[in-house]
Design an enzyme around this catalytic site. Structure first.
Site, mmCIF file in Angstrom:
data_model
loop_
_atom_site.group_PDB
_atom_site.id
_atom_site.type_symbol
_atom_site.label_atom_id
_atom_site.label_comp_id
_atom_site.label_asym_id
_atom_site.label_seq_id
_atom_site.Cartn_x
_atom_site.Cartn_y
_atom_site.Cartn_z
ATOM 1 N N GLU A 164 0.827 -1.203 0.000
ATOM 2 C CA GLU A 164 0.000 0.000 0.000
ATOM 3 C C GLU A 164 0.867 1.261 0.000
ATOM 4 O O GLU A 164 1.788 1.386 0.800
ATOM 5 C CB GLU A 164 -0.938 0.015 1.207
ATOM 6 C CG GLU A 164 -1.930 -1.147 1.245
ATOM 7 C CD GLU A 164 -2.916 -1.125 0.093
ATOM 8 O OE1 GLU A 164 -3.047 -0.074 -0.560
ATOM 9 O OE2 GLU A 164 -3.557 -2.170 -0.146
ATOM 10 N N ARG A 204 -17.823 -0.506 5.481
ATOM 11 C CA ARG A 204 -18.936 -1.137 4.747
ATOM 12 C C ARG A 204 -19.625 -2.191 5.598
ATOM 13 O O ARG A 204 -20.830 -2.425 5.475
ATOM 14 C CB ARG A 204 -18.410 -1.761 3.450
ATOM 15 C CG ARG A 204 -19.482 -2.431 2.597
ATOM 16 C CD ARG A 204 -18.910 -2.962 1.301
ATOM 17 N NE ARG A 204 -17.849 -3.928 1.508
ATOM 18 C CZ ARG A 204 -18.041 -5.231 1.776
ATOM 19 N NH1 ARG A 204 -19.273 -5.707 1.891
ATOM 20 N NH2 ARG A 204 -17.006 -6.047 1.924
ATOM 21 N N CYS A 240 -8.064 -1.990 8.017
ATOM 22 C CA CYS A 240 -6.714 -2.009 7.447
ATOM 23 C C CYS A 240 -6.193 -0.580 7.248
ATOM 24 O O CYS A 240 -5.098 -0.228 7.708
ATOM 25 C CB CYS A 240 -6.703 -2.762 6.127
ATOM 26 S SG CYS A 240 -6.999 -4.533 6.275
ATOM 27 N N HIS A 255 -1.271 -5.921 1.889
ATOM 28 C CA HIS A 255 -2.440 -6.781 1.754
ATOM 29 C C HIS A 255 -2.042 -8.091 1.077
ATOM 30 O O HIS A 255 -1.240 -8.086 0.135
ATOM 31 C CB HIS A 255 -3.523 -6.097 0.918
ATOM 32 C CG HIS A 255 -4.484 -5.285 1.729
ATOM 33 N ND1 HIS A 255 -4.654 -3.921 1.565
ATOM 34 C CD2 HIS A 255 -5.343 -5.658 2.710
ATOM 35 C CE1 HIS A 255 -5.575 -3.491 2.418
ATOM 36 N NE2 HIS A 255 -6.010 -4.515 3.121
#
Length: 228
Positions: free
Chosen positions: A86, A96, A149, A174
């Site tokens: 990342e 979500r 995350c 990830h």
């Protein structure tokens, strides 16, 4: 010796396992610890809760106790086929699904009045290339999402940028689903044909990343951007 802290997450979102928890477990084996010592690394690893706030607090406690030079935070990313480094953490919580404590913030900052974003200071394109040379799928990602995350990535980036007791640098990585998770993810989300990666390949990749990063190589000027 370079001191490296690696964190993983507990299972979440209806899954019974999280590959990062298994990776962290494997990093503690005698075989891996010997490789680390040979590579000039003192390695510490820990498991974090998938919980807003608590994940950052637990990681900070580990940092203050271990005093690492590098912090790698690992997370599961359903739908990705490669190990993803990342590039940026954003100051946004927009969950979500609820986290493991039932928190589901919408459009909230990770840190009130914090910067909009932090960019990793690690040479992640160099690390990506190192994995590719080992035959392990790797890529640069420009979004860590808006769940725990990214929350952890931003929270730890902010902590390291605003205190003087630790000069560590950090990145979030990830990893794909494990093959044995794909069927469960299909039942949970309905997503078809999800990619996966075997655990031994993930562990091999993360071990190689740690040892490579411990040398603090310069960043390679290669294209790894996206169009959409």
């Amino acid at each position: 010796m370079t001191r490296v802290l690696v964190t993983g997450f507990e299972p979440f979102g209806g899954q019974a396992i999280n590959p990062t928890a298994l990776i962290v477990e494997q990093l503690q084996t005698v075989e891996v610890q010997q490789k680390m010592e040979q590579g000039g690394v003192v390695l510490q690893s820990c498991l974090l809760p998938v919980v807003q706030g608590d994940s950052v607090k637990s990681c900070i406690q580990a940092i203050e106790a271990f005093k690492p030079n590098i912090v790698f935070m690992l997370g599961q990313a359903s739908g990705r086929e490669n190990i993803s480094f990342e590039k940026v953490a954003i100051n946004l919580d927009d969950f979500r699904i609820p986290d493991n404590a039932g928190n589901q913030p919408i459009d909230q900052p990770v840190v009130d009045k914090g910067p909009a974003a932090y960019f990793t200071q690690l040479p992640i394109k160099t690390l990506m290339q190192a994995l590719k040379q080992q035959g392990i799928g790797a890529e640069i990602s420009y979004s860590a999402g808006t769940f725990v995350c990214n929350h952890l990535f931003y929270g730890i980036s902010h902590y390291l940028a605003t205190q003087t007791q630790c000069s560590a640098v950090c990145d979030f990585i990830h990893v794909p689903l494990l093959p044995e998770q794909v069927e469960a993810e299909l039942r949970i989300t309905g997503n078809q044909s999800l990619p996966s990666m075997p655990l031994d390949a993930m562990v091999e990749g993360i071990v190689h990343v740690i040892i490579t990063a411990a040398r603090f190589p310069s960043e390679q000027q290669v294209s790894a951007g996206t169009i959409n």
